[in-house]
Write a protein that holds these residues in place. Structure first.
Motif, PDB file in Angstrom:
ATOM      1  N   THR A 173     138.033 102.014   2.228  1.00 29.14           N
ATOM      2  CA  THR A 173     136.750 102.137   2.015  1.00 29.14           C
ATOM      3  C   THR A 173     135.854 101.230   2.861  1.00 29.14           C
ATOM      4  OG1 THR A 173     136.837 100.405  -0.014  1.00 29.14           O
ATOM      5  CG2 THR A 173     137.034 102.876  -0.407  1.00 29.14           C
ATOM      6  N   VAL A 174     134.790 101.311   2.686  1.00 23.65           N
ATOM      7  CA  VAL A 174     133.676 100.488   3.653  1.00 23.65           C
ATOM      8  C   VAL A 174     134.140  99.070   3.280  1.00 23.65           C
ATOM      9  CG1 VAL A 174     131.742 100.378   2.145  1.00 23.65           C
ATOM     10  CG2 VAL A 174     131.478  99.963   4.496  1.00 23.65           C
ATOM     11  N   GLY A 175     134.535  98.234   4.543  1.00 25.41           N
ATOM     12  CA  GLY A 175     134.912  96.886   4.298  1.00 25.41           C
ATOM     13  C   GLY A 175     136.257  96.551   3.795  1.00 25.41           C
ATOM     14  N   GLN A 212     127.932 112.514   3.666  1.00 23.27           N
ATOM     15  CA  GLN A 212     127.509 111.746   1.925  1.00 23.27           C
ATOM     16  C   GLN A 212     128.780 110.874   1.469  1.00 23.27           C
ATOM     17  OE1 GLN A 212     126.149 114.703  -0.875  1.00 23.27           O
ATOM     18  NE2 GLN A 212     126.914 113.259  -2.443  1.00 23.27           N
ATOM     19  N   ILE A 213     130.172 111.308   1.757  1.00 22.65           N
ATOM     20  CA  ILE A 213     131.096 110.626   1.162  1.00 22.65           C
ATOM     21  C   ILE A 213     131.665 109.691   1.883  1.00 22.65           C
ATOM     22  CG2 ILE A 213     133.654 110.945   0.383  1.00 22.65           C
ATOM     23  CD1 ILE A 213     131.652 112.415  -1.586  1.00 22.65           C
ATOM     24  N   GLY A 214     131.506 109.594   3.010  1.00 23.20           N
ATOM     25  CA  GLY A 214     132.157 108.825   4.092  1.00 23.20           C
ATOM     26  C   GLY A 214     131.047 107.424   4.403  1.00 23.20           C
ATOM     27  N   ILE A 215     129.963 108.083   4.713  1.00 25.64           N
ATOM     28  CA  ILE A 215     128.706 106.979   5.180  1.00 25.64           C
ATOM     29  C   ILE A 215     128.087 106.770   4.109  1.00 25.64           C
ATOM     30  CG2 ILE A 215     127.218 106.499   6.893  1.00 25.64           C
ATOM     31  CD1 ILE A 215     129.673 106.974   8.102  1.00 25.64           C
ATOM     32  N   GLY A 216     127.647 107.430   3.414  1.00 20.96           N
ATOM     33  CA  GLY A 216     126.754 107.152   2.105  1.00 20.96           C
ATOM     34  C   GLY A 216     127.236 106.461   1.028  1.00 20.96           C
ATOM     35  N   THR A 217     128.609 107.013   0.398  1.00 18.53           N
ATOM     36  CA  THR A 217     129.433 106.411  -0.474  1.00 18.53           C
ATOM     37  C   THR A 217     130.064 105.198  -0.102  1.00 18.53           C
ATOM     38  OG1 THR A 217     128.902 108.608  -1.462  1.00 18.53           O
ATOM     39  CG2 THR A 217     130.228 107.081  -2.742  1.00 18.53           C
ATOM     40  N   GLY A 218     130.566 105.099   1.281  1.00 21.39           N
ATOM     41  CA  GLY A 218     131.429 104.016   1.909  1.00 21.39           C
ATOM     42  C   GLY A 218     132.904 104.442   1.578  1.00 21.39           C
ATOM     43  N   LEU A 219     133.209 105.742   1.191  1.00 22.54           N
ATOM     44  CA  LEU A 219     134.826 106.229   0.977  1.00 22.54           C
ATOM     45  C   LEU A 219     135.161 106.815   2.402  1.00 22.54           C
ATOM     46  CD1 LEU A 219     134.157 107.899  -2.412  1.00 22.54           C
ATOM     47  CD2 LEU A 219     135.277 105.736  -1.854  1.00 22.54           C
ATOM     48  N   LEU A 220     135.430 105.869   3.413  1.00 24.02           N
ATOM     49  CA  LEU A 220     135.693 106.369   4.759  1.00 24.02           C
ATOM     50  C   LEU A 220     136.675 107.213   5.050  1.00 24.02           C
ATOM     51  CD1 LEU A 220     135.088 102.943   6.397  1.00 24.02           C
ATOM     52  CD2 LEU A 220     133.645 104.723   6.418  1.00 24.02           C
ATOM     53  N   GLN A 264     121.975 103.129   3.189  1.00 23.72           N
ATOM     54  CA  GLN A 264     123.348 103.017   2.871  1.00 23.72           C
ATOM     55  C   GLN A 264     124.228 103.248   4.078  1.00 23.72           C
ATOM     56  OE1 GLN A 264     123.642 105.577  -1.155  1.00 23.72           O
ATOM     57  NE2 GLN A 264     125.142 103.768  -1.363  1.00 23.72           N
ATOM     58  N   THR A 289     126.972 100.764   5.998  1.00 20.84           N
ATOM     59  CA  THR A 289     128.389 101.271   6.298  1.00 20.84           C
ATOM     60  C   THR A 289     128.751 101.000   7.625  1.00 20.84           C
ATOM     61  OG1 THR A 289     128.482 102.923   4.652  1.00 20.84           O
ATOM     62  CG2 THR A 289     129.967 103.132   6.327  1.00 20.84           C
ATOM     63  N   ILE A 306     129.037  97.019   8.502  1.00 25.50           N
ATOM     64  CA  ILE A 306     130.107  96.559   8.040  1.00 25.50           C
ATOM     65  C   ILE A 306     131.261  96.973   8.860  1.00 25.50           C
ATOM     66  CG2 ILE A 306     131.668  96.566   5.964  1.00 25.50           C
ATOM     67  CD1 ILE A 306     129.240  96.729   4.290  1.00 25.50           C
ATOM     68  N   GLN A 307     131.444  98.233   9.208  1.00 25.71           N
ATOM     69  CA  GLN A 307     132.671  98.775  10.071  1.00 25.71           C
ATOM     70  C   GLN A 307     132.602  97.957  11.295  1.00 25.71           C
ATOM     71  OE1 GLN A 307     134.416  99.610   7.090  1.00 25.71           O
ATOM     72  NE2 GLN A 307     135.424 100.533   8.627  1.00 25.71           N
ATOM     73  N   LEU A 333     128.849  98.347  -4.142  1.00 23.70           N
ATOM     74  CA  LEU A 333     130.096  99.136  -3.176  1.00 23.70           C
ATOM     75  C   LEU A 333     130.503  98.389  -2.151  1.00 23.70           C
ATOM     76  CD1 LEU A 333     127.988 102.563  -2.827  1.00 23.70           C
ATOM     77  CD2 LEU A 333     130.337 102.172  -3.803  1.00 23.70           C
ATOM     78  N   THR A 339     132.878  93.387  -1.026  1.00 24.34           N
ATOM     79  CA  THR A 339     133.875  92.478  -0.380  1.00 24.34           C
ATOM     80  C   THR A 339     133.448  92.150   1.133  1.00 24.34           C
ATOM     81  OG1 THR A 339     135.118  94.453   0.466  1.00 24.34           O
ATOM     82  CG2 THR A 339     136.041  93.349  -1.484  1.00 24.34           C
ATOM     83  N   SER A 340     132.343  92.769   1.569  1.00 25.15           N
ATOM     84  CA  SER A 340     131.996  92.404   2.978  1.00 25.15           C
ATOM     85  C   SER A 340     130.307  91.707   2.781  1.00 25.15           C
ATOM     86  CB  SER A 340     131.555  93.994   3.557  1.00 25.15           C
ATOM     87  OG  SER A 340     132.589  94.738   3.442  1.00 25.15           O
ATOM     88  N   ARG A 357     131.367  99.195  -9.085  1.00 22.38           N
ATOM     89  CA  ARG A 357     131.822 100.331  -8.100  1.00 22.38           C
ATOM     90  C   ARG A 357     131.712 101.675  -8.451  1.00 22.38           C
ATOM     91  NH1 ARG A 357     133.593  99.638  -2.973  1.00 22.38           N
ATOM     92  NH2 ARG A 357     134.470 101.666  -2.328  1.00 22.38           N
ATOM     93  N   THR A 378     125.556 107.602  -6.303  1.00 22.68           N
ATOM     94  CA  THR A 378     125.302 108.138  -4.638  1.00 22.68           C
ATOM     95  C   THR A 378     125.886 109.330  -4.474  1.00 22.68           C
ATOM     96  OG1 THR A 378     127.337 106.653  -4.061  1.00 22.68           O
ATOM     97  CG2 THR A 378     125.292 105.668  -3.728  1.00 22.68           C
TER      98      THR A 378
END
Lengths: 315, 433
Positions: A63-65, A276-284, B77, B81, B84-85, B102, B105-106, B392, B399
């Motif tokens: 996930t992001v970070g 939406q899932i990867g970038i918006g919600t951060g679930l890469l 958002q 993302t 951070i990445q 969300l 940690t970053s 979270r 979202t």
């Protein structure tokens, strides 16, 4: 003595390269590799690396970070049970099939018209490219205004022509079927020039003598199109279709700007859902899995089309 | 290009040699530049103030060059993302709602700054603290609190016999039905956008007694009789009283529709009133009078489960990758000092509440009685993820627009129970991780 004869009278001298690199490039194998290197580097950086990175992400729970760890095919299993993903798959297929076939039909029609002689032909050919030249985001914002639920200029015109009333204004982007129709309309509007100009180029390679011969043999317009134009245009058409299917299947900006995948995900495509899932919600990792799910479908489409193109060319 | 003479060449080369020898850049090059990303404010005057006067004051007071970038809130958002990445990007990013959860940690630990501001200004509201902390650690400095009240056209409601704004959903549905028949329905977004859709539909869910999870923050409790009733009641409310275009609206659509006179009311921040008041000659009633004089604000109606609103806490996140964390903290401490923050707070005219209780006493609340009701929003608010914390998982649900889509699916024809089942399944997969 003329310059030409002076030049030709000189002895041709072969210069041997001096440096080690120069000598190495004398060898055709090394030269070939050197010439290929820029392409290999660019493809590696911008195609292979993101692709491999995508696979790597898709099999982790990143996930992001947060780096995450290997989870095997868990993300793909989760996608299989995800209603929105299944809806995105259906939407993407529908969007691609309808938009691409409409673009082909309209593009071919336009190309046949533009292939005729008429006053202002050059201007029309340039003018027709306009939707293709304008940045997609910019033109889609204009369409968004035209489809706006409250201020739609299309509704305004229909209202003033007394074809609709205020109460039954057309909810272009708020009603699932109409929202899909709207995004397809914009895609077709934007894509038709590409088809038209490419098919026009194909039409111009067909010798007029073939048409004349067919006409002398008594073939009418439709028969000439069916038995002369279409078979000769088919290889070009297949290549254009291949490009268009890939582009339409992976479309993002148009739907993102126009509907954001709504209402209630009914225009969600692979790319918009992955975003939406990867970038918006951060679930890469889940976003990467959605993106990667396009690959086998597109690969199949590309293989089928390439095999067909080869068959058409060898016949 | 000008000619470089010998004297000038010696000056330049001497300067470069001095920089190399000292190992330090000259004073003007040592200046810290802070990159701060914020949303494009619904009160444009506030952005003008931040980019102009406050940026200049920051330079004078701290020697920090402030580079303020304003972007569409729906794009923040994506920006977070990618920053951070890549480990590179803005030093401070402005977050809405519970987004900081969300990215916890970053984000840099800003406990020292946040605690100090809170201590000096009467303490933070619980909602500001909840979204900006993980355990005892502050992952952001609360900036302010946005929130919605229903902006409505007083004269239109008077005409149909409602001299005060309807205080129950049944009455609002009745009023909306009558006004829709006149061509001016209730305008409410039921779409994928950051503010207005959750700002209405979460309170709707709560007011019927529905909730996402139990107080343990783990057990999904959405599939209940109360939630089902909320979905069943949403369908006639939408069909009879609302503008169907709301299914495709973003956060600015209702502002435009209200100011154009096509809707009778909408749940929104104070921006509609502020804009109408700023341009009284542009925005007028059908009688030719300034529209702002016909606008009032009221809380969302109550249901059997109570009366709620969903405030939107704003938080500044100092990014962990930033090499300017110290300067970022210095800046946030400075910008939250009472004289500096008051300039910005006044420019908002009541569009936002402060994150601390100190700002309840500000003169902005007595300047215009139409805006005074916004003062109490932070005290009455509830956050997403109720009855659990707005952590979270709650941020992920929000979202992904699960609650919004549950209602959207129902108004588009899905059976209420199927819509609830679908949303419950989505919540279970999110809360089970």
């Amino acid at each position: 003595m003329s310059l030409l004869s002076a030049a030709s009278s000189r002895a041709y001298v072969v210069r041997r390269p001096r440096g080690p690199i120069g000598r190495m490039l004398e060898d055709e194998r090394w030269l070939g590799l050197a010439l290929l290197a820029p392409t290999i580097i660019l493809l590696g950086l911008f195609v292979a690396y993101p692709f491999v990175k995508g696979i790597e992400l898709a099999v982790t729970n990143t996930t992001v970070g947060q780096p995450g760890h290997f989870v095997g095919l868990q993300n793909f299993v989760a996608l299989w049970h995800d209603d929105i993903f299944r809806m995105a798959v259906w939407n993407t297929c529908l969007y691609t099939v309808v938009a691409t076939t409409t673009k082909l039909a309209l593009g071919l029609w336009l190309a046949l018209l533009l292939n005729r002689s008429f006053r202002g032909k050059a201007f029309m050919r340039a003018f027709i490219l306009l939707p293709f030249i304008i940045p997609t985001v910019l033109s889609t914002f204009a369409w968004k205004w035209m489809f706006d639920p409250t201020f739609s200029v299309i509704n305004y015109v229909l209202l003033h022509l007394h074809l609709i009333t205020v109460a039954d204004r057309i909810n272009w982007l708020g009603e699932p079927v109409l929202a899909m129709v709207s995004v397809i309309i914009v895609n077709v509007w934007r894509g038709v020039p590409f088809f038209a100009i490419s098919l026009l180029a194909g039409l111009q390679t067909i010798s007029p003598e073939l048409h004349e011969a067919a006409a002398i043999d008594g073939a009418r317009a439709w028969a000439r199109f069916r038995h002369v134009t279409w078979p000769l245009l088919l290889p070009v058409t297949m290549v254009i279709m291949l490009f268009s299917v890939i582009q339409t299947f992976a479309d993002f900006q148009l739907v993102y700007v126009l509907t954001g995948g709504g209402p209630a995900n009914t225009t969600q495509l692979f790319a918009t859902y992955a975003y939406q899932i990867g970038i918006g919600t951060g679930l890469l990792s889940q976003g990467a899995a959605i993106s990667l799910a396009i690959f086998p479908i597109l690969l199949l489409v590309v293989i089928v089309q390439l095999v067909y193109i080869r068959r058409v060319e060898t016949v | 290009m000008g000619r470089l003479d010998r004297r000038r060449f010696l000056q330049l080369s001497g300067g470069v040699a001095a920089v190399i020898a000292s190992g330090r850049a000259p004073a003007y090059a040592q200046q810290t530049t802070l990159h701060w990303v914020r949303w494009s404010d619904f009160v444009p005057a506030s952005d003008t103030l931040l980019k102009g006067k406050i940026t200049e004051e920051c330079q004078k007071a701290l020697g920090i060059k402030l580079q303020l970038e304003t972007i569409n809130a729906n794009d923040i958002q994506a920006r977070v993302t990618s920053a951070i990445q890549s480990g590179n990007g803005p030093d401070i990013i402005f977050a809405l709602n519970n987004w900081p959860q969300l990215y916890s940690t970053s984000l840099a630990d800003v406990s020292d700054v946040a605690e100090e501001i809170g201590h000096e200004q009467g303490g933070y509201y619980p909602i500001s603290k909840q979204v900006a902390t993980v355990g005892n650690k502050w992952i952001g400095v609360p900036w302010a609190i946005g929130g919605g009240l229903v902006a409505y056209r007083k004269s239109w409601f008077d005409e149909i016999g409602y001299h005060t704004f309807p205080d129950t959903w049944e009455k609002l549905q009745d009023a909306g039905k009558k006004l829709k028949a006149k061509g001016t329905p209730i305008g409410q977004a039921l779409s994928h956008s950051f503010g207005d859709p959750p700002g209405f539909w979460y309170p709707w869910l709560w007011s019927w007694g529905g909730k996402e999870v139990d107080a343990d923050g783990k057990t999904v409790a959405l599939n209940s009789k109360a939630t089902l009733e909320s979905v069943e009641r949403a369908v006639p409310f939408w069909n009879e009283a609302c503008d169907p275009g709301g299914l495709a609206w973003d956060d600015s659509s209702n502002n435009r529709a209200f100011l154009a006179g096509t809707i009778c009311c909408t749940n929104n921040g104070a921006s509609i009133y502020i804009e109408a008041k700023r341009k009284p000659d542009t925005y007028q009633t059908e009688k030719g009078t300034p529209m702002y004089k016909d606008i009032r604000h009221a809380p969302l109606p109550k249901g059997p489960g109570g009366q709620y609103n969903l405030p939107g806490p704003f938080t500044d996140m100092v990014m962990q990758y930033s090499k300017n964390q110290k300067a970022a903290k210095t800046f946030l401490k400075w910008v939250h000092t009472k004289p500096v923050f008051e300039e910005w707070f006044t420019s908002q005219q009541g569009y936002t509440d402060g994150a601390t209780r100190y700002w309840e006493k500000d003169k902005v609340w007595s300047a215009d009685p139409v805006l005074t009701p916004f003062k109490n929003l932070p005290r009455q608010g509830r956050l997403t993820g109720y009855a659990g914390p707005p952590g979270r998982a709650a941020a992920e649900v929000q979202t992904k627009y699960i609650i919004i889509d549950m209602y959207a699916k129902a108004v588009q024809g899905m059976k209420a129970q199927d819509a609830v089942n679908w949303a419950t399944g989505e919540l279970k997969s999110i809360y089970s991780v």
